[in-house]
Scaffold this active site. Sequence first.
Site, PDB file in Angstrom:
ATOM      1  N   LYS A   1      66.618   7.882  62.102  1.00  0.00           N
ATOM      2  CA  LYS A   1      66.714   8.756  60.921  1.00  0.00           C
ATOM      3  C   LYS A   1      66.517  10.220  61.296  1.00  0.00           C
ATOM      4  O   LYS A   1      67.305  11.080  60.905  1.00  0.00           O
ATOM      5  CB  LYS A   1      65.647   8.346  59.894  1.00  0.00           C
ATOM      6  CG  LYS A   1      65.435   9.357  58.783  1.00  0.00           C
ATOM      7  CD  LYS A   1      64.404   8.912  57.778  1.00  0.00           C
ATOM      8  CE  LYS A   1      62.972   9.260  58.080  1.00  0.00           C
ATOM      9  NZ  LYS A   1      62.604  10.672  57.895  1.00  0.00           N
ATOM     10  N   ASN A   2      65.461  10.495  62.049  1.00  0.00           N
ATOM     11  CA  ASN A   2      65.127  11.899  62.299  1.00  0.00           C
ATOM     12  C   ASN A   2      66.024  12.556  63.339  1.00  0.00           C
ATOM     13  O   ASN A   2      65.948  13.759  63.554  1.00  0.00           O
ATOM     14  CB  ASN A   2      63.644  12.030  62.670  1.00  0.00           C
ATOM     15  CG  ASN A   2      62.757  11.737  61.469  1.00  0.00           C
ATOM     16  OD1 ASN A   2      63.239  11.701  60.335  1.00  0.00           O
ATOM     17  ND2 ASN A   2      61.476  11.506  61.711  1.00  0.00           N
TER      18      ASN A   2
ATOM     19  N   CYS B   1      54.208  17.706  49.777  1.00  0.00           N
ATOM     20  CA  CYS B   1      54.696  16.335  49.855  1.00  0.00           C
ATOM     21  C   CYS B   1      53.538  15.415  49.545  1.00  0.00           C
ATOM     22  O   CYS B   1      52.422  15.871  49.299  1.00  0.00           O
ATOM     23  CB  CYS B   1      55.358  16.057  51.191  1.00  0.00           C
ATOM     24  SG  CYS B   1      54.267  15.475  52.456  1.00  0.00           S
TER      25      CYS B   1
ATOM     26  N   ARG C   1      53.299  21.040  53.325  1.00  0.00           N
ATOM     27  CA  ARG C   1      54.082  21.048  54.568  1.00  0.00           C
ATOM     28  C   ARG C   1      54.890  22.334  54.565  1.00  0.00           C
ATOM     29  O   ARG C   1      56.029  22.357  54.112  1.00  0.00           O
ATOM     30  CB  ARG C   1      54.996  19.813  54.645  1.00  0.00           C
ATOM     31  CG  ARG C   1      54.240  18.540  54.977  1.00  0.00           C
ATOM     32  CD  ARG C   1      55.150  17.330  54.923  1.00  0.00           C
ATOM     33  NE  ARG C   1      56.100  17.261  56.006  1.00  0.00           N
ATOM     34  CZ  ARG C   1      57.084  16.374  56.067  1.00  0.00           C
ATOM     35  NH1 ARG C   1      57.245  15.491  55.090  1.00  0.00           N
ATOM     36  NH2 ARG C   1      57.911  16.342  57.092  1.00  0.00           N
TER      37      ARG C   1
ATOM     38  N   ASP D   1      54.241   9.525  62.972  1.00  0.00           N
ATOM     39  CA  ASP D   1      55.010   8.600  62.134  1.00  0.00           C
ATOM     40  C   ASP D   1      54.656   7.131  62.401  1.00  0.00           C
ATOM     41  O   ASP D   1      55.175   6.239  61.726  1.00  0.00           O
ATOM     42  CB  ASP D   1      56.517   8.810  62.341  1.00  0.00           C
ATOM     43  CG  ASP D   1      56.983  10.133  61.756  1.00  0.00           C
ATOM     44  OD1 ASP D   1      56.262  10.694  60.915  1.00  0.00           O
ATOM     45  OD2 ASP D   1      58.071  10.603  62.139  1.00  0.00           O
TER      46      ASP D   1
ATOM     47  N   ARG E   1      64.049   4.947  52.198  1.00  0.00           N
ATOM     48  CA  ARG E   1      64.433   6.270  52.718  1.00  0.00           C
ATOM     49  C   ARG E   1      64.575   6.235  54.238  1.00  0.00           C
ATOM     50  O   ARG E   1      65.386   6.967  54.803  1.00  0.00           O
ATOM     51  CB  ARG E   1      63.364   7.319  52.356  1.00  0.00           C
ATOM     52  CG  ARG E   1      63.332   7.689  50.903  1.00  0.00           C
ATOM     53  CD  ARG E   1      62.415   8.865  50.696  1.00  0.00           C
ATOM     54  NE  ARG E   1      62.760   9.940  51.621  1.00  0.00           N
ATOM     55  CZ  ARG E   1      61.987  10.979  51.889  1.00  0.00           C
ATOM     56  NH1 ARG E   1      60.823  11.102  51.288  1.00  0.00           N
ATOM     57  NH2 ARG E   1      62.376  11.907  52.738  1.00  0.00           N
TER      58      ARG E   1
HETATM   59  N1  EPU Z   1      54.297  23.309  60.253  1.00  0.00           N
HETATM   60  C1  EPU Z   1      53.922  24.544  59.766  1.00  0.00           C
HETATM   61  N2  EPU Z   1      54.907  25.442  59.428  1.00  0.00           N
HETATM   62  C2  EPU Z   1      56.224  25.149  59.560  1.00  0.00           C
HETATM   63  C3  EPU Z   1      56.605  23.882  60.063  1.00  0.00           C
HETATM   64  C4  EPU Z   1      55.609  22.978  60.409  1.00  0.00           C
HETATM   65  O1  EPU Z   1      52.739  24.833  59.618  1.00  0.00           O
HETATM   66  O2  EPU Z   1      57.062  25.991  59.236  1.00  0.00           O
HETATM   67  C5  EPU Z   1      53.272  22.330  60.614  1.00  0.00           C
HETATM   68  C6  EPU Z   1      53.300  21.125  59.700  1.00  0.00           C
HETATM   69  O3  EPU Z   1      52.608  21.329  58.504  1.00  0.00           O
HETATM   70  C7  EPU Z   1      52.715  20.045  60.570  1.00  0.00           C
HETATM   71  C8  EPU Z   1      53.201  20.415  61.957  1.00  0.00           C
HETATM   72  O4  EPU Z   1      53.569  21.806  61.889  1.00  0.00           O
HETATM   73  O5  EPU Z   1      51.311  20.111  60.531  1.00  0.00           O
HETATM   74  C9  EPU Z   1      54.391  19.613  62.445  1.00  0.00           C
HETATM   75  O6  EPU Z   1      55.434  19.617  61.505  1.00  0.00           O
HETATM   76  P1  EPU Z   1      56.956  19.515  61.940  1.00  0.00           P
HETATM   77  O7  EPU Z   1      57.636  20.771  61.524  1.00  0.00           O
HETATM   78  O8  EPU Z   1      57.040  19.117  63.367  1.00  0.00           O
HETATM   79  O9  EPU Z   1      57.481  18.342  61.017  1.00  0.00           O
HETATM   80  P2  EPU Z   1      58.859  18.237  60.270  1.00  0.00           P
HETATM   81  O10 EPU Z   1      59.934  18.813  61.102  1.00  0.00           O
HETATM   82  O11 EPU Z   1      58.712  18.706  58.875  1.00  0.00           O
HETATM   83  C10 EPU Z   1      59.518  15.962  61.352  1.00  0.00           C
HETATM   84  C11 EPU Z   1      59.872  14.593  60.875  1.00  0.00           C
HETATM   85  C12 EPU Z   1      58.649  13.931  60.290  1.00  0.00           C
HETATM   86  C13 EPU Z   1      57.584  13.855  61.367  1.00  0.00           C
HETATM   87  C14 EPU Z   1      57.298  15.253  61.915  1.00  0.00           C
HETATM   88  C15 EPU Z   1      56.321  15.261  63.077  1.00  0.00           C
HETATM   89  C16 EPU Z   1      62.189  14.795  60.255  1.00  0.00           C
HETATM   90  C17 EPU Z   1      63.220  14.804  59.208  1.00  0.00           C
HETATM   91  N3  EPU Z   1      60.929  14.695  59.857  1.00  0.00           N
HETATM   92  O12 EPU Z   1      59.050  16.678  60.210  1.00  0.00           O
HETATM   93  O13 EPU Z   1      59.046  12.608  59.932  1.00  0.00           O
HETATM   94  O14 EPU Z   1      56.402  13.305  60.836  1.00  0.00           O
HETATM   95  O15 EPU Z   1      58.524  15.861  62.362  1.00  0.00           O
HETATM   96  O16 EPU Z   1      56.809  14.543  64.135  1.00  0.00           O
HETATM   97  O17 EPU Z   1      62.496  14.838  61.437  1.00  0.00           O
HETATM   98  C18 EPU Z   1      59.046  10.619  58.665  1.00  0.00           C
HETATM   99  O18 EPU Z   1      60.072  10.297  59.273  1.00  0.00           O
HETATM  100  O19 EPU Z   1      58.421   9.837  57.923  1.00  0.00           O
HETATM  101  C19 EPU Z   1      58.545  11.991  58.807  1.00  0.00           C
HETATM  102  C20 EPU Z   1      57.674  12.537  57.971  1.00  0.00           C
END
Ligand code: EPU
Length: 418
Positions: A22-23, A116, A121, A303, A395
Amino acid sequence: MDKLIIHGQKPLSGSVKISGAKNAVLPIMTAAIMAEGKSRIKRVPDLRDTRTMIKLLEIVGAKCTFHNGSLIIDGSTVNNPEAPYDLVKTMRASFYVLGPLLARFGSVKVSLPGGCAWGPRPVDFHLKGLEKLGAKITLNSGYILAEAKRLKGTKISFEFPSVGATGNIAMAATTAQGTTVIENAAREPEIVQLCEYLNAMGASIGGIGTSRIVIEGVDSLHSADIKVIPDRIEAGTFLMAGAVLGKIKLTDVNPSHLDTVLLKLKEIGADINTSSNSITINPTDNIKPVDMTTAVYPGFATDLQAQWVALMTIAAGSSVITDTVYHDRFSHIPELNRFGANIRVDNNTAFVRGVEELVGAPVMSTDIRASAALIIAGLFAKGKTTVSRIYHIDRGYEKIEDKFRLLGANIHRGNSNG
Ligand code: EPU
């Protein structure tokens, strides 16, 4: 509303084919709209999130054809660089259209994702990164408006190696003028595949898979085809069930993406064999309690944190599980305690005392991975479990109940009436 009904403690055996990740597929889909041509993406999991992303790409003007795991995206008709609130609120990954649409159209309007289920987030790294690339960012009525005639290469250093921000900035920078360097970039396999896909589209990205990505801007991208990597989180979820319930073989999987998880599973006493594209797990009847702390790749994925907690609920002793990526991701804990588990949460740490046995219960899922943990607990538990609000699981997991049923589990889908 659909729910899953599970009669637990049935042994599992056989093999299960892992779906596309998915990701990985979600950002690849948004990358495809940067090109004015047809891209074919193979091994696309049929998930609520991929369907939502298709809807979003159609809103921005792309033509999508999805059949039998193969998705064709025609970016030649894309003409509406706007991601509406209704879609972004159901799937935060919609934010991945920001970089590609800005790069292609010079202006984009994307709804700002809210909080969320497990807390805030933020998307500040995405926005600060785009600003550094020269975009003018404004917030109006809940929408982010980003504008830049042509982005300009620069050096961006993330405070934290965010998956989404690395993906968004990498996509935006592919056609920027000059060189962009991303320091402290995410190294997750899904980001590696996104960058490889961008290169297949004509981008010039170096340092892929390291924490320093270097992007030489090119004038434009062309369409390209790709096969999505296996979903390491789906694979990890099945492995945790197998560790308790029976010998199972995962096929179409990449074991190297799961190194840390396999090590942890060996520590609890499971026996694991791998080949280049399969993993076989032999269960243990005495699960050793093993502490776990999530971390960015190649660490233990956040995850899979909820599923690990579910496994530790029936370990022979106490374990401590800390999430360093998301500090509030513990909405599954009160639900796991409804099975008779003994878990206490303090800040970003769960303290689990293993119990002899879980007992089936009605429980409610709150997000994708929490749902997976509740299903695992239901499979471990004596008696009947019903998991409600399973739109969350749909999802991110393709036909999860069918896959578990093929392995011998007693699990089926019902509606509120039974
Ligand atoms: N963060 C910030 N600011 C930002 C972006 C991130 O503070 O602008 C923080 C977040 O709050 C968090 C950390 O950085 O504490 C990591 O967040 P990240 O940006 O890496 O997460 P994401 O890109 O929003 C993706 C996956 C998530 C997975 C995370 C961590 C996708 C679509 N989603 O989210 O997947 O948990 O990386 O590996 O790729 C899931 O599949 O259930 C899921 C939530």
